[in-house]
Design an enzyme around this catalytic site. Sequence first.
Site, PDB file in Angstrom:
ATOM      1  N   GLU A 183       0.790  -1.287  -0.073  1.00 52.81           N
ATOM      2  CA  GLU A 183      -0.096  -0.032  -0.018  1.00 52.81           C
ATOM      3  C   GLU A 183       0.878   1.181  -0.135  1.00 52.81           C
ATOM      4  O   GLU A 183       0.462   2.183   0.744  1.00 52.81           O
ATOM      5  CB  GLU A 183      -0.962   0.018   1.357  1.00 52.81           C
ATOM      6  CG  GLU A 183      -1.839  -1.186   1.040  1.00 52.81           C
ATOM      7  CD  GLU A 183      -2.952  -1.228   2.379  1.00 52.81           C
ATOM      8  OE1 GLU A 183      -2.584  -0.435   3.274  1.00 52.81           O
ATOM      9  OE2 GLU A 183      -3.565  -2.262   2.303  1.00 52.81           O
ATOM     10  N   GLU A 298      -6.101 -10.845  -1.663  1.00 53.01           N
ATOM     11  CA  GLU A 298      -7.053 -10.641  -0.467  1.00 53.01           C
ATOM     12  C   GLU A 298      -8.537 -10.512  -0.771  1.00 53.01           C
ATOM     13  O   GLU A 298      -9.324  -9.756   0.002  1.00 53.01           O
ATOM     14  CB  GLU A 298      -6.578  -9.421   0.398  1.00 53.01           C
ATOM     15  CG  GLU A 298      -5.106  -9.271   0.643  1.00 53.01           C
ATOM     16  CD  GLU A 298      -4.625  -8.107   1.672  1.00 53.01           C
ATOM     17  OE1 GLU A 298      -5.721  -7.460   2.099  1.00 53.01           O
ATOM     18  OE2 GLU A 298      -3.625  -7.808   1.722  1.00 53.01           O
TER      19      GLU A 298
HETATM   20  C1  GLA Z   1      -4.989  -4.656   4.261  1.00 54.41           C
HETATM   21  C2  GLA Z   1      -3.890  -5.579   4.693  1.00 54.41           C
HETATM   22  C3  GLA Z   1      -4.003  -6.734   5.217  1.00 54.41           C
HETATM   23  C4  GLA Z   1      -5.303  -6.667   6.313  1.00 54.41           C
HETATM   24  C5  GLA Z   1      -6.433  -5.852   5.568  1.00 54.41           C
HETATM   25  C6  GLA Z   1      -7.664  -5.510   6.536  1.00 54.41           C
HETATM   26  O1  GLA Z   1      -5.665  -5.145   3.142  1.00 54.41           O
HETATM   27  O2  GLA Z   1      -2.804  -5.869   3.495  1.00 54.41           O
HETATM   28  O3  GLA Z   1      -3.087  -7.276   6.037  1.00 54.41           O
HETATM   29  O4  GLA Z   1      -4.841  -5.806   7.259  1.00 54.41           O
HETATM   30  O5  GLA Z   1      -6.302  -4.512   5.340  1.00 54.41           O
HETATM   31  O6  GLA Z   1      -7.321  -6.452   7.484  1.00 54.41           O
END
Ligand code: GLA
Length: 433
Positions: A183, A298
């Site tokens: 990020e 994710e």
């Molecule tokens: C982001 C992070 C993850 C997690 C999510 C929410 O996507 O990359 O590690 O913390 O937020 O839990």
Amino acid sequence: MTEPNRTLWTRRNLLKSSVAVSASAALPAWLKAGQLASGFRVNVTGTDSLRAHAVSRGLLYGAAVNPLLLDVDGLAAGSTADPYTQLVVSQANIVVAENAMKWSALRPTPGVFNFAPADRLLRFAALAGQRVRGHNLCWHEQLPDWFNTTATRDNARNLLVEHIQTVAGRYKGQLHSWDVVNEAVDPKDARPDGLRNSPWLGLIGPDYIELAFQTAAATDPGARLTYNDYGFELDTADQTAKRGYVMMLLRRLKARNIPIHAVGVQSHLKAEGPQPGVGLQTFIREVRKMGLDVYITELDVNTRGLEGGPEAQDYAVAQVYRNYLGLVLPEPNVPVALTWGITDAHTWLNESKDQWARREDGARQRPLPFDDDLQPVPAFAALRTAIDSSRPLVAAPAAAPAVDPNTLYKPFRVQGSPTTSTQSPLPPTPHVE
Ligand code: GLA
């Protein structure tokens, strides 16, 4: 927490749900009508598992897990009665620690590392014959409290390098991939390069990204090094702009010969839309020309803003899984997809207090392929169907190999590091199908 009186996915319930009414006229093939009449019942084990289907297409499917919930000792002894552990073993051929490899989890104080939960995941995956993703080495969130008072412009480079050397060094040769930087892009901070005004950027400057990748490559040359981000999946103006800045960063890294192998697209999607489309597909094809893979890292689906009960949620979530994975998985440079959790019983959306994570009606979110009771929901069928239609078979689906703890659990020496962890040594990663 378990939703009381979970209802089955029946045709009657489907017709009652507001979302499903419009869709019921043309039920998608992946939700076979015969199954709906008697409730959503589908075999999920053996050759019917997500794991078996992923392997049969040469893909990795997996999930974020909490290592402390896994019955590793049971598995090491040859069997486990724990349903969550069984589910993760049977469905995934790759896992990632939801939190256990983040700075705040690993470094209670500047000089002390707690590797116990992360080691536990490695040991579990070795026993289960699974690959492991590392998440993550450099992020602006979930930094330990001491970071703010300890990190300075003078020591930040050393702190980052030493952290990567210690953590990636400990798991050298054991991991499928590392999210090296997480990020780093946020156009809202209005910098010309699109980078986020993170602590790392403030302390080291924009080249902290190059430093992190170079250090990770030198430390664990076998891991696929990944840049991971969110909020650039859609074709909205904001997300299209962010996608452009992510591309700018990737081009910068490639132009400087920085070792990077993949882009992680987090894929925290919303059922109410909008949904990803041609912009993301074009991005995936562009980065392929740059020699990069794309990992879906994710995936989950939030139903905030969507009316209707659990059946309506399940149907909408499944549609997103089907359409999204139908868009991205056929791309030849997308070999990996992970959901952020595997059961609704353990998802950040149900654990978060943030308003955007909650449903307006207070009902629990159902963002994953298995519900609170570890039963499959339509997203399971959507995911499996998307896997099946993504690419040609490389082999017929086969049950996961039986685990022989005698051959798998062989301790090995852990490289020296400033750890106080008393965890027993890790086994080597076995061959994974
Ligand atoms: C982001 C992070 C993850 C997690 C999510 C929410 O996507 O990359 O590690 O913390 O937020 O839990």
